[in-house]
Write a protein that holds these residues in place. Sequence first.
Motif, mmCIF file in Angstrom:
data_model
loop_
_atom_site.group_PDB
_atom_site.id
_atom_site.type_symbol
_atom_site.label_atom_id
_atom_site.label_comp_id
_atom_site.label_asym_id
_atom_site.label_seq_id
_atom_site.Cartn_x
_atom_site.Cartn_y
_atom_site.Cartn_z
ATOM 1 N N ASP A 1 29.071 58.161 -47.831
ATOM 2 C CA ASP A 1 28.492 57.020 -47.118
ATOM 3 C C ASP A 1 28.722 55.718 -47.873
ATOM 4 O OD1 ASP A 1 26.900 58.322 -44.825
ATOM 5 O OD2 ASP A 1 26.452 59.557 -46.570
ATOM 6 N N GLY A 2 28.595 55.773 -49.194
ATOM 7 C CA GLY A 2 28.734 54.542 -49.975
ATOM 8 C C GLY A 2 29.568 54.759 -51.217
ATOM 9 N N ILE A 3 29.982 53.639 -51.801
ATOM 10 C CA ILE A 3 30.758 53.689 -53.045
ATOM 11 C C ILE A 3 30.085 52.793 -54.072
ATOM 12 C CG2 ILE A 3 32.972 53.034 -54.099
ATOM 13 C CD1 ILE A 3 34.199 54.703 -52.213
ATOM 14 N N LEU A 4 29.942 53.325 -55.281
ATOM 15 C CA LEU A 4 29.404 52.518 -56.376
ATOM 16 C C LEU A 4 30.566 52.054 -57.255
ATOM 17 C CD1 LEU A 4 27.202 54.997 -55.854
ATOM 18 C CD2 LEU A 4 26.048 53.904 -57.768
ATOM 19 N N ILE A 5 30.471 50.825 -57.708
ATOM 20 C CA ILE A 5 31.489 50.327 -58.642
ATOM 21 C C ILE A 5 30.773 49.692 -59.830
ATOM 22 C CG2 ILE A 5 33.485 48.810 -58.963
ATOM 23 C CD1 ILE A 5 34.008 49.022 -55.974
ATOM 24 N N GLY A 6 31.149 50.125 -61.027
ATOM 25 C CA GLY A 6 30.545 49.603 -62.242
ATOM 26 C C GLY A 6 31.548 48.812 -63.050
ATOM 27 N N ARG A 7 32.305 49.528 -63.897
ATOM 28 C CA ARG A 7 33.219 48.838 -64.817
ATOM 29 C C ARG A 7 34.255 48.003 -64.079
ATOM 30 N NH1 ARG A 7 34.526 54.182 -68.047
ATOM 31 N NH2 ARG A 7 34.451 54.863 -65.877
ATOM 32 N N GLY A 8 34.660 48.483 -62.924
ATOM 33 C CA GLY A 8 35.652 47.751 -62.137
ATOM 34 C C GLY A 8 35.151 46.376 -61.719
ATOM 35 N N ALA A 9 33.830 46.240 -61.604
ATOM 36 C CA ALA A 9 33.259 44.956 -61.190
ATOM 37 C C ALA A 9 33.196 43.972 -62.351
ATOM 38 C CB ALA A 9 31.871 45.162 -60.609
ATOM 39 N N MET A 10 33.236 44.510 -63.573
ATOM 40 C CA MET A 10 33.267 43.597 -64.725
ATOM 41 C C MET A 10 34.656 42.996 -64.855
ATOM 42 S SD MET A 10 31.161 45.442 -67.713
ATOM 43 C CE MET A 10 30.949 43.915 -68.618
ATOM 44 N N ALA A 11 35.650 43.825 -64.615
ATOM 45 C CA ALA A 11 37.027 43.335 -64.720
ATOM 46 C C ALA A 11 37.360 42.436 -63.526
ATOM 47 C CB ALA A 11 37.983 44.516 -64.782
ATOM 48 N N ASN A 12 36.739 42.719 -62.382
ATOM 49 C CA ASN A 12 37.051 41.964 -61.167
ATOM 50 C C ASN A 12 35.781 41.772 -60.327
ATOM 51 O OD1 ASN A 12 37.941 40.935 -58.745
ATOM 52 N ND2 ASN A 12 39.080 42.773 -58.139
ATOM 53 N N PRO A 13 35.055 40.685 -60.565
ATOM 54 C CA PRO A 13 33.789 40.462 -59.846
ATOM 55 C C PRO A 13 33.968 40.302 -58.335
ATOM 56 C CG PRO A 13 34.010 38.955 -61.710
ATOM 57 C CD PRO A 13 35.334 39.637 -61.547
ATOM 58 N N TRP A 14 35.200 40.156 -57.878
ATOM 59 C CA TRP A 14 35.453 39.972 -56.435
ATOM 60 C C TRP A 14 35.796 41.291 -55.754
ATOM 61 C CZ3 TRP A 14 37.093 36.593 -60.215
ATOM 62 C CH2 TRP A 14 36.583 35.290 -60.129
ATOM 63 N N ILE A 15 35.724 42.387 -56.482
ATOM 64 C CA ILE A 15 36.205 43.652 -55.905
ATOM 65 C C ILE A 15 35.442 44.044 -54.644
ATOM 66 C CG2 ILE A 15 34.811 45.131 -57.458
ATOM 67 C CD1 ILE A 15 37.328 47.054 -57.398
ATOM 68 N N PHE A 16 34.137 43.780 -54.623
ATOM 69 C CA PHE A 16 33.350 44.157 -53.437
ATOM 70 C C PHE A 16 33.788 43.323 -52.232
ATOM 71 C CE2 PHE A 16 30.707 45.041 -57.162
ATOM 72 C CZ PHE A 16 30.390 46.365 -56.949
ATOM 73 N N ARG A 17 33.936 42.037 -52.479
ATOM 74 C CA ARG A 17 34.364 41.159 -51.405
ATOM 75 C C ARG A 17 35.748 41.562 -50.890
ATOM 76 N NH1 ARG A 17 35.594 34.730 -51.007
ATOM 77 N NH2 ARG A 17 36.737 35.006 -49.077
ATOM 78 N N GLN A 18 36.616 41.938 -51.802
ATOM 79 C CA GLN A 18 37.973 42.332 -51.393
ATOM 80 C C GLN A 18 37.937 43.584 -50.519
ATOM 81 O OE1 GLN A 18 39.692 42.518 -55.342
ATOM 82 N NE2 GLN A 18 40.582 40.475 -55.161
#
Length: 354
Positions: free
Chosen positions: A223-240
């Motif tokens: 249902d959902g995806i969690l992102i941790g370290r990837g969001a530090m390297a790329n704070p726009w990953i969720f928006r993308q």
Amino acid sequence: MKPFKIRDIEINPPLILSPMAGVTDISFRRLLKRRGGIGLTVSEFISVEGLTRNNPKSKRQMRFFEEERPFAVQIFGGQSERMRMAAEMAEEVGADILDVNCGCPAPKVVKHGGGSGLLRDYSRLEEILREIKKAISIPLTIKIRAGYYDHTINAVETAKLAESCGVEHIALHGRTKEQGYKGLADWDLVRQIKEVVSVPVSGSGDVTSVEQAFARWQETGCDGILIGRGAMANPWIFRQIEDALHGREIFQPTIEDKRAVLLEYFEMLLEDMPELAAIGRMKQLAGQFTKGLQGGALFRTTIYHSHSVTEVLDRISEYFEAVAAGRPYYGEGKPEEVEEAPALDSCEAATVNS
Ligand SMILES: Cc1cc2nc3c(=O)[nH]c(=O)nc-3n(C[C@H](O)[C@H](O)[C@H](O)COP(=O)(O)O)c2cc1C
């Protein structure tokens, strides 16, 4: 891939900023939430021992901004009475969701029966979940690991137990406690859990691109995806990812966007904590954030050796001006002495109050 609900709380988009002790504090969460694409934010894990003994640091960790909602408080501990009291406190401060940490591998946490220790003590886990469930009216969720040892993988059983105790969302980080952060997360376990429970299930581990997020969704039906370290390297990953979900052109941050986000973060940190602590956090984000950028390694070294607010700001300006102008960046003029900030890899370093 569509929004989902934890009881009546819509997680839209179905993307969660994964809790990271020492990272996802109120400033970092706000910074990321403002970039867009986050359907749920979660606090750092908070010690119930600290909370119920009025430790000021633990109480500060429960703060959040309205703009973050929906917001979950994550607690850790091994004593059901204290877990219940802390859960009540989270509800009182207005959290939308209460999450129980069943994943932290730090010896200090596991020793007291908390974190991933709960994966090998089902009677304790059940008692904790039932106690909390009786005491709060907001949804109760858990975040688990694949299992304790590599030879005792029990995520499916843990998920079933949790559901029977009234847990309303299960997040799995598909590594064992023994594994720590080595190897890769096993996303097939997410698929297996999804097959046997009826509450929503989300997966965590190693998602660092839009393509990976889509692939994990397709493979597991989560249902959902969690992102941790990837969001530090790329704070726009969720928006993308959200852009891709809606068939929009995927946002690509410019070098100016990157500079602005670092400065915005520093400003938030300075409002919230003493200068030295803010500089420390800044070094941490700058370290992750500039990986792969031209001259990034030198920039990290330079930032790492900065000891005042002015120095940090000057180094950021110099670096980004050089990159924007297409000039090589020489840092402090000693390119041969590139030194990396310490690797950031777990809740271990941040365990306190337990
Ligand atoms: C520095 C750090 C701190 C973490 N702290 C927590 C925590 O407090 N609570 C938790 O449930 N998971 C914690 N985790 C695990 C992450 O939420 C996530 O499940 C894991 O890093 C795998 O996802 P990723 O590859 O997207 O980072 C932490 C991870 C890191 C790297």
